[in-house]
Design a protein around this motif. Structure first.
Motif, mmCIF file in Angstrom:
data_model
loop_
_atom_site.group_PDB
_atom_site.id
_atom_site.type_symbol
_atom_site.label_atom_id
_atom_site.label_comp_id
_atom_site.label_asym_id
_atom_site.label_seq_id
_atom_site.Cartn_x
_atom_site.Cartn_y
_atom_site.Cartn_z
ATOM 1 N N TRP A 40 -16.424 38.031 -12.423
ATOM 2 C CA TRP A 40 -16.942 39.398 -12.500
ATOM 3 C C TRP A 40 -18.042 39.510 -13.539
ATOM 4 O O TRP A 40 -19.088 40.108 -13.298
ATOM 5 C CB TRP A 40 -15.821 40.356 -12.917
ATOM 6 N N LEU A 41 -17.736 38.949 -14.719
ATOM 7 C CA LEU A 41 -18.706 39.058 -15.808
ATOM 8 C C LEU A 41 -19.996 38.349 -15.440
ATOM 9 O O LEU A 41 -21.094 38.821 -15.738
ATOM 10 C CB LEU A 41 -18.125 38.471 -17.091
ATOM 11 N N ALA A 62 -23.363 38.855 -17.810
ATOM 12 C CA ALA A 62 -22.914 39.081 -19.174
ATOM 13 C C ALA A 62 -23.357 37.940 -20.076
ATOM 14 O O ALA A 62 -23.574 36.812 -19.624
ATOM 15 C CB ALA A 62 -21.396 39.197 -19.196
ATOM 16 N N ALA A 100 -15.120 43.939 -22.868
ATOM 17 C CA ALA A 100 -16.059 42.974 -22.300
ATOM 18 C C ALA A 100 -16.514 43.422 -20.913
ATOM 19 O O ALA A 100 -17.650 43.168 -20.510
ATOM 20 C CB ALA A 100 -15.410 41.594 -22.232
ATOM 21 N N HIS A 101 -15.635 44.095 -20.182
ATOM 22 C CA HIS A 101 -15.992 44.463 -18.815
ATOM 23 C C HIS A 101 -16.732 45.787 -18.735
ATOM 24 O O HIS A 101 -17.652 45.935 -17.936
ATOM 25 C CB HIS A 101 -14.737 44.539 -17.951
ATOM 26 N N SER A 137 -13.980 38.218 -24.015
ATOM 27 C CA SER A 137 -12.983 38.499 -22.979
ATOM 28 C C SER A 137 -11.963 37.366 -22.901
ATOM 29 O O SER A 137 -10.771 37.593 -22.715
ATOM 30 C CB SER A 137 -13.662 38.692 -21.639
ATOM 31 N N LYS A 178 -22.208 40.374 -13.461
ATOM 32 C CA LYS A 178 -22.919 41.394 -14.230
ATOM 33 C C LYS A 178 -23.900 40.779 -15.207
ATOM 34 O O LYS A 178 -24.457 41.481 -16.056
ATOM 35 C CB LYS A 178 -21.926 42.232 -15.034
ATOM 36 N N LEU A 232 -10.514 36.740 -11.861
ATOM 37 C CA LEU A 232 -10.358 38.132 -12.280
ATOM 38 C C LEU A 232 -11.237 38.497 -13.467
ATOM 39 O O LEU A 232 -11.401 39.663 -13.769
ATOM 40 C CB LEU A 232 -8.896 38.404 -12.638
ATOM 41 N N ASN A 233 -11.755 37.484 -14.179
ATOM 42 C CA ASN A 233 -12.511 37.820 -15.376
ATOM 43 C C ASN A 233 -13.928 37.257 -15.369
ATOM 44 O O ASN A 233 -14.902 38.001 -15.248
ATOM 45 C CB ASN A 233 -11.737 37.338 -16.600
#
Lengths: 290, 299
Positions: free
Chosen positions: A82-83, A88, B285-286, A96, A86, A78-79
């Motif tokens: 995703w990052l 990140a 962060a998202h 996060s 992108k 879930l975290n």
């Protein structure tokens, strides 16, 4: 003297399990996985609740371990996944993860309250081995920690998944080019980290008790251990953990328990200045350092 | 009215901390977790010299800021060689050492403020006098609010002048590419020392106001949780420009007051507040990595 050394090695073994949990995620993904402290904090509470409901201890422990692993997998699904999609930065992953840690800890405090609890009932049995006195919880903890670390290395060195995993830690892009699923291996990493930190949490809470705030301290200790040992290999974490455990027991004995945190961080600072690659690490070229 | 003044004082204190932390995090890219330690250095210095030696507000604050800026070398010298995760770990080490000092410099049979028992350990120092400048007493809450506002505005002006000067541009250049800044002949090590000294001195100033207002200080002001709260505050508000940290500080003050109107039991209100902060961090962060009003994305 032998007594202090034995205590140190036993606490060190448990720190080593936690350090291994941190490294398992950090090495392949470079994610500073603070939420692992949340997993560490919640697992004893789950086991405790299971015991309160009258479950047998092995059912309660299994329940806690399963939820701990699922929580860790949830962090990835879930975290971090995703990052990662992108692209990140590592700082974003850290922030996060810190957020998740705070949410988990506050949820624990709301549900179970802020008091320290213990898993074990009554006084522990005591063993005497060659002038060294050990409690049952210590002997059991050391045995389980040893077993956990041993089976992790067996898995890492002798199974196909372990080989892929080492390849992921070594060079992720190359592995992806050869058609292996990075996402799947990352899930494996987070699952193992969750399992290892749950085991470490249960061992500590069996011996000394637990509260909602303990996760961060345990995690930071694990990070210190993995940096001391050398954060480029899976072996360094274990070595660093045991060294740190011995050091802390010396500090507790000769100074006082309050200074043990400061002493661990002083050792960390010393290592970062004098030998930043850790005991087992090799010096990398500047451009390949991250 | 007193309630709003109370909130105002806290808003000033947190604004000063946020602006100082912004200098380090937003303009240098150094995510430090040691700031609560420096906040507490200011608070303890003010408490000790005003209780034990009867110093006024200005010399006491000056001494606290001086000590904090010398102690800031611990952070800035680690920034010479490390950045990213390793720097965060080293700042954590500094934080842990400072907290241990405040917590452990204690002896039960000695009076506090003596060499054997400087900080009175876990019991803290009570009865700290209210601020007193050249015989002018700041006893009422209104006058303390005025003092805090004046100091916060002064810090704001100083920060504004610093970051809009050539020196501020050098900071940004160093943050974005240190190698190039050094290639242009800039002494980046010295710049890091300057920035950290200024930031830590401002944190110490905020700590002194806090100690003068609350009249009590104990090691819980120096815990890692406080540092994390400070960092949350500016990450949620945003870093890298002037308004971001102020937004974060106001949000930190406003959030519990908003929660007051929602029917949340007092026992869990603090936990809910922190939980919301965690949620904010994840959301940021998202969806908005530069924070609500910031410019710079943490690397």
């Amino acid at each position: 003297m032998l007594q202090i050394l034995a205590n140190g090695i036993i606490t060190g073994g448990i720190i080593a399990v936690m350090a291994l949990a941190f490294t398992v995620v950090y090495l392949p993904t470079r994610i500073f996985y603070i939420a692992l402290g949340g997993v560490y904090a919640i697992v004893p509470f789950l086991a405790w609740t299971g015991l309160q409901w009258g479950w047998a201890w092995y059912v309660a422990v299994a329940f806690a371990l399963v939820i701990g692993v699922m929580l860790s997998l949830g962090c990835e699904l879930l975290n971090h996944a995703w990052l990662e999609e992108k692209n990140a930065s590592s700082g974003t992953h850290l922030v996060s993860s810190l957020g998740i840690y705070i949410i988990v800890v506050q949820a624990i405090a709301i549900i179970w309250g802020n008091e320290t609890k213990v898993l074990r009932q009554g006084v522990d049995g005591v063993f005497n081995l060659a002038g060294v006195t050990l409690t049952q919880a210590q002997v059991g903890g050391a045995a389980i920690a040893l077993l956990t670390i041993g089976s992790f290395y067996l898995w890492l060195q002798s199974t196909k998944l372990g080989l892929e995993f080492r390849a992921l830690a070594d060079n992720k892009n190359e592995l992806a080019l050869r058609g292996f699923s990075i996402q799947k291996l990352r899930l494996v990493a987070f699952g193992i980290a969750g399992l290892l930190s749950s085991i470490a949490a249960l061992l500590v809470s069996w011996d000394v008790g637990f509260d909602p705030q303990g996760g961060l301290a345990a995690l930071l200790l694990a990070v210190v251990a993995s940096i001391i040992g050398g954060s480029q290999s899976f072996f360094g974490a274990v070595l660093g953990g045991i060294l740190l455990g011995i050091l802390r027991s010396q500090v507790v004995w000769f100074l006082s328990a309050q200074w043990s945190e400061a002493a661990s961080f002083a050792i960390l600072a010393l290592f970062l200045v004098l030998r930043p690659q850790g005991l087992l690490g090799q010096k990398l070229r500047l451009e390949s350092e991250s | 009215m007193n309630y709003f003044l109370h909130l105002g004082i806290y808003a000033c204190i947190y604004s000063i901390v946020a602006m100082s932390l912004n200098l380090a995090v937003g303009y240098c890219g150094l995510l430090t977790l040691a700031h609560a330690g420096y906040f507490a250095i200011g608070a303890y210095t003010y408490a000790l010299v005003s209780v034990k030696l009867g110093w006024g507000f200005l010399p006491a604050v000056g001494l606290g800021m001086a000590i904090a800026s010398v102690a800031s070398l611990a952070v800035s010298m680690s920034a010479w060689r490390f950045k990213g995760d390793f720097f965060v770990m080293l700042s954590l080490a500094v934080q842990s050492l400072l907290f241990s000092l405040f917590y452990n410099w204690f002896k039960a049979d000695a009076d506090f403020g003596t060499w054997a028992n400087l900080t009175n350990g876990p019991f803290g120092i009570a009865g700290i006098p209210k601020p007193n400048i050249f015989g002018l007493q700041f006893q009422t809450i209104g006058s303390i609010a005025l003092l805090a506002a004046v100091l916060a505005i002064a810090c704001g002006v100083i920060c504004w002048l610093l970051v809009s000067s050539p020196w501020g541009r050098l900071l940004k250049a160093m943050r974005d590419d240190e190698l190039v800044a050094r290639g242009l002949g800039k002494n980046t090590r010295f710049v890091k020392m300057q920035v950290m000294a200024i930031a830590c001195a401002m944190a110490a100033l905020a700590g002194s106001i806090y100690a003068g207002y609350v009249s009590y200080i104990d090691p819980s002001a120096a815990t890692l949780d406080e540092s994390i709260l400070f960092v949350c505050m500016i990450l949620v508000g945003g870093v890298g420009n002037f308004k971001g940290p102020l937004v974060g500080a106001v949000l930190l003050i406003a959030l519990p007051e908003v929660l007051r109107f929602v029917a949340i039991p007092d026992a869990i209100a603090a936990n809910v507040r922190l939980g919301i902060y965690g949620l904010c961090l994840v959301a940021i962060a998202h969806f908005r990595q530069q924070g609500i009003a910031g410019e710079y994305r943490i690397e």
